[in-house]
Design an enzyme around this catalytic site. Structure first.
Site, short mmCIF file in Angstrom:
data_model
loop_
_atom_site.label_atom_id
_atom_site.label_comp_id
_atom_site.label_asym_id
_atom_site.label_seq_id
_atom_site.Cartn_x
_atom_site.Cartn_y
_atom_site.Cartn_z
N MET A 48 -16.13 3.12 -46.09
CA MET A 48 -17.30 3.81 -46.65
C MET A 48 -16.88 4.70 -47.81
O MET A 48 -17.59 5.63 -48.21
CB MET A 48 -18.01 4.63 -45.56
N LEU A 106 -11.71 7.59 -50.01
CA LEU A 106 -10.49 7.06 -49.38
C LEU A 106 -9.40 8.12 -49.27
O LEU A 106 -9.25 8.99 -50.13
CB LEU A 106 -9.98 5.87 -50.19
N HIS A 155 -6.86 5.22 -45.11
CA HIS A 155 -7.31 3.97 -45.74
C HIS A 155 -6.14 3.29 -46.45
O HIS A 155 -6.01 2.07 -46.44
CB HIS A 155 -8.42 4.25 -46.75
N GLY A 197 -8.92 1.17 -38.63
CA GLY A 197 -8.07 2.27 -38.18
C GLY A 197 -8.27 2.58 -36.70
O GLY A 197 -9.41 2.58 -36.20
N ASP A 207 -10.93 5.21 -35.17
CA ASP A 207 -12.26 4.77 -34.70
C ASP A 207 -12.04 3.74 -33.59
O ASP A 207 -12.33 2.55 -33.76
CB ASP A 207 -13.05 4.18 -35.87
N GLN A 260 -14.99 1.68 -32.33
CA GLN A 260 -15.40 0.75 -33.38
C GLN A 260 -14.51 -0.51 -33.35
O GLN A 260 -14.99 -1.63 -33.46
CB GLN A 260 -15.32 1.42 -34.74
N VAL A 304 -3.39 7.77 -39.10
CA VAL A 304 -2.52 8.61 -39.95
C VAL A 304 -2.95 10.06 -39.75
O VAL A 304 -4.15 10.36 -39.70
CB VAL A 304 -2.65 8.20 -41.44
N ARG A 363 -14.49 13.03 -43.15
CA ARG A 363 -15.29 14.20 -42.75
C ARG A 363 -14.46 15.48 -42.66
O ARG A 363 -15.04 16.56 -42.55
CB ARG A 363 -15.99 13.92 -41.41
O1 PAF Z 1 -15.15 2.78 -40.39
C1 PAF Z 1 -15.93 2.75 -41.37
O2 PAF Z 1 -15.66 3.27 -42.44
C2 PAF Z 1 -17.29 2.07 -41.21
O3 PAF Z 1 -17.79 2.25 -39.94
C3 PAF Z 1 -17.25 0.58 -41.59
C4 PAF Z 1 -16.35 -0.22 -40.67
C5 PAF Z 1 -16.79 0.43 -43.03
C6 PAF Z 1 -18.66 0.00 -41.48
O4 PAF Z 1 -19.57 0.66 -42.32
#
Ligand code: PAF
Length: 311
Positions: A30, A33, A37, A147, A150, A153, A176, A187
């Protein structure tokens, strides 16, 4: 470094790479970075011929009272990081490119999306699963990188790829951290200096539980209590749970399988998440559990290998 704003132009270019038999790695982000990332990108660059990064703040994964409008953006700095990290293509679509008028089909994840963040952020993983499926269909990567911070996720996406037979390898890259242990997150930029200092107690708690686990503690309640004892400086502990690393079901009693201790907390108005893996020694694990650990920590599972690694 070419930057594409439309699906048509991106897919046209990617078609050429695929025809040439090149292996395509994909890092969905998103934007805004940071070094976390960068670690994902470097992993892709090391494993693939072409690395594609998407920068898209996905509206469907934010709840009505969440931070969609103020989510940090820094397109120019993102470009610089991508260029220096070896990215080949960037995809920066507008919201209307991903969700054109008339859009109405969503991907609904199952029980793995229900606990933890799923319980606190209703609809969040539906939005993540939908946008990730769309991005996978657009980019058609061989490998995609996410990563470990999350953690849920990653579990949702692994399940999605299995359930929908998507021919994509999912690689989870270790979190990291700042030198004091705080997990990197876009954030973190919301934190005041005082809140930033208080936020350290989250990783301190997770590391304390990890150290207790390494020293032989297996009782899930005592491990959670060990972590919680350090997490007194946050304003709201949304959850602190020890779960099975694959199903995310809570572990009650003794921890004998790969597990994750996951936390979400508010420090001031900033919501932070973090986790640590608790992995029994390889000789205590079944083959399928060892395979899971290797996927999650991105290398061969060995005793203690999944431990926190403050940078
Ligand atoms: O982890 C993130 O940055 C977001 O949830 C993703 C995987 C890019 C989906 O919008």
């Amino acid at each position: 470094m070419p930057t594409f704003r439309t699906i048509k132009s991106l897919t046209q270019c990617l078609k050429g790479y695929r025809t040439a038999g090149l292996r395509v790695g994909f890092v969905p982000t998103m934007g805004f970075l940071h070094a976390g990332h960068r670690a994902l990108i470097e992993e892709s660059v090391a494993r693939c011929d072409i690395t594609v990064v998407s920068l898209f703040v996905n509206p469907t994964q934010f709840g009505p009272n969440e931070d969609l409008d103020r989510y940090p953006r820094a397109l120019e700095a993102d470009h610089d990081l991508c260029r220096t990290a070896g990215v080949n293509l960037i995809f920066v679509p507008d919201a209307s490119e991903i969700y054109p008028p008339g859009f109405q089909t969503y991907v609904e994840p199952g029980p793995v999306a229900e606990p933890l963040c799923g319980a606190v952020r209703p609809g969040h993983f539906r939005g993540v699963a939908t946008v990730v499926t769309k991005l996978f269909n657009i980019v058609q990567p061989d490998v995609a990188f996410f990563g470990q911070k999350d953690f849920q996720q990653c579990a949702v996406i692994r399940q999605l790829v299995r359930d929908l037979n998507l021919p994509i390898e999912i690689v989870t890259v270790p979190t990291v951290r700042e030198p004091d242990g705080l997990a990197l997150s876009s954030r973190n930029s919301y934190l005041s200096a005082a809140d930033r200092a208080r936020a350290r107690c989250l990783s301190r708690g997770l590391f304390a539980a990890h150290a207790a686990f390494q020293a032989g503690e297996r009782d899930s309640q005592r491990l959670v209590e060990t972590a919680q004892a350090q997490m007194t400086e946050v304003d709201q502990l949304q959850y602190l749970q020890l779960v099975d690393a694959r199903t995310l079901e809570p572990i009650l009693g003794s921890v004998e399988q790969p597990a994750a201790l996951c936390v979400a907390a508010c420090v001031g108005t900033t919501r932070l998440i973090d986790n640590v893996l608790l992995i029994p020694p390889p000789q205590a694990l079944a083959d399928h559990e060892l395979e899971l650990v290797s996927h999650v920590i991105g290398r061969q599972a060995t005793a203690g290998a999944a431990g926190p690694r403050p940078s």
